[in-house]
Scaffold this active site. Sequence first.
Site, short mmCIF file in Angstrom:
data_model
loop_
_atom_site.label_atom_id
_atom_site.label_comp_id
_atom_site.label_asym_id
_atom_site.label_seq_id
_atom_site.Cartn_x
_atom_site.Cartn_y
_atom_site.Cartn_z
N GLU A 1 10.64 5.54 -10.43
CA GLU A 1 10.02 4.80 -9.32
C GLU A 1 10.62 5.34 -8.03
O GLU A 1 11.84 5.45 -7.90
CB GLU A 1 10.28 3.30 -9.51
N GLN B 1 7.52 1.70 2.25
CA GLN B 1 6.34 0.84 2.39
C GLN B 1 6.72 -0.58 2.82
O GLN B 1 7.90 -0.94 2.86
CB GLN B 1 5.58 0.79 1.06
N ASP C 1 1.52 4.80 -13.45
CA ASP C 1 1.19 3.47 -12.94
C ASP C 1 1.41 3.52 -11.43
O ASP C 1 2.38 2.99 -10.91
CB ASP C 1 2.13 2.47 -13.63
N ASP D 1 -2.82 3.80 -4.82
CA ASP D 1 -3.96 4.62 -4.39
C ASP D 1 -3.50 6.00 -3.91
O ASP D 1 -2.35 6.18 -3.53
CB ASP D 1 -4.71 3.91 -3.25
N ASP E 1 7.27 -2.69 -10.65
CA ASP E 1 7.32 -4.13 -10.93
C ASP E 1 7.76 -4.41 -12.37
O ASP E 1 8.15 -5.53 -12.70
CB ASP E 1 5.97 -4.79 -10.63
#
Lengths: 287, 287
Positions: free
Chosen positions: B110, B35, B159, B162, B91
């Site tokens: 993650e 990303q 967590d 979208d 994060d």
Amino acid sequence: MLWFTEYYSGEGMDLKGTGLTIKVKNALTTKTPFQEILLLDTEDFGKMLVLDGAIQTTEKDEFIYHEMIVHPALFTLGRKPERVLVIGGGDGGTVREVIKHNPEKVELVEIDREVVEFAKRELPSISCALDDERVELIFDDGREYIKGKENLYDIIIVDCSDPIGPSRVLYEEEFYKDAFKALKDDGIFVTQSESPFAQNRVHKKVVKELQKVFSIVRPYFAFIPTYPSGMWSFTIGSKILDPLTVNPEKLLGKVSNLEKSAGKLKYYNSQIHYGAFAVPNFIYEEE
Amino acid sequence: MLWFTEYYSGEGMDLKGTGLTIKVKNALTTKTPFQEILLLDTEDFGKMLVLDGAIQTTEKDEFIYHEMIVHPALFTLGRKPERVLVIGGGDGGTVREVIKHNPEKVELVEIDREVVEFAKRELPSISCALDDERVELIFDDGREYIKGKENLYDIIIVDCSDPIGPSRVLYEEEFYKDAFKALKDDGIFVTQSESPFAQNRVHKKVVKELQKVFSIVRPYFAFIPTYPSGMWSFTIGSKILDPLTVNPEKLLGKVSNLEKSAGKLKYYNSQIHYGAFAVPNFIYEEE
């Protein structure tokens, strides 16, 4: 392509560089002696009423604001209201919700006649109750109108704009004192009280000033997507009736009765009645 | 003057012509294999992390999201958690809140290692717990990681971003089934579940898919000013423990104990624990 952006600014606003931007299909503007009215037809929110650059109400999310400024106080009253006073709220949405409680009389005191006429013409789904025979429209300054009135109202609702210009006096202790006097012994006052996130100091000031006048003061919260930060507040000032001690079973029955005659509510229900009063810690943190 | 605007769009988004615009003092961008990372320094929200154009977290309002994705489930568990799994959340804010419950072990899975490294460098107030010795960082696909695991976790927290790209599989029944198996007998699953106002269909799908797998499913809501519409949701899926039947006095004591050791919470409290589960009517209205 036309876009409208409300940049959050002005007195009392903690945000300085944030705005909500919305795609517009059509725009209509007019100027009154009090303010600039802008009616936007938008893709996402339907028709949107903007006064002096600040979004007031939209067809898509108005039900949240109007249900939440009315029903917690009216259901706390626990009996049929005789006389209700609405200050501001010229679009008529607040009166529409009050009428669902079958009051004997509602007085709407709006300073700007043209807002009412504009809403009647352009926003019929919001203004629809303004022609009800129990509704009296008074074009006057709400601050002056209430002075000297005693023991008259079951409910006083302040549906005002930000504390800039004519609305400023509706955020002050002297006004709350006059409202207290104008209420009956079991009367309830409720005001919109700005965003506790985006206008934290103004919100806290409303609560503090109300605490000087009313023995029971209860801020509560609702999601309003088109208002700054989306986190909005209302505050009840009450003489003896506490929204938090309303009997849950009785409330359930009363809500069900209202919905049978007035149609389903879209936001408020008995869970929300109590849940909306839950206060996130940060709002009243010491600075 | 530099402004960043997040225009709400993409799969699952009901809004088509709305955006949040924010004044920017400085911007830093980097591209990872997964990303685009954008770090904005803003006047109103402090540092702001944006992934593929969508605001993920800001220094100013991150406490709401991170407290609310963690504490309702962790306080429902009612005992010291042994093993907690966090999927996404690179994060570190979610792990920071989990650590306050003094777990024996937290696994953070993650997919994008660079998000974690970026957060450690640029957002220390959010990522501060990632170096805790009880935290294991796993750079992997959370969907794959959970497959085949049985009876291991007290709590699983999703967590995620979208349901576009790699996060899409985290919104599906098959994933919830694997999460169910990976949980202990009294284990609790919780996921962020999008905006019930701006992404109503996606929100409802999460609730519906979870209901196929868990006997207790409880959506709840919080104000998050920098997310679409400001109205956000989380949904708990639980095997036997119900957040709504947590004993209020015990909860009060537990929250007070946690705050004594970990510092005051800024949003969550025992009122919010129950109030956040109040459901506005419109969300699940029949279409």
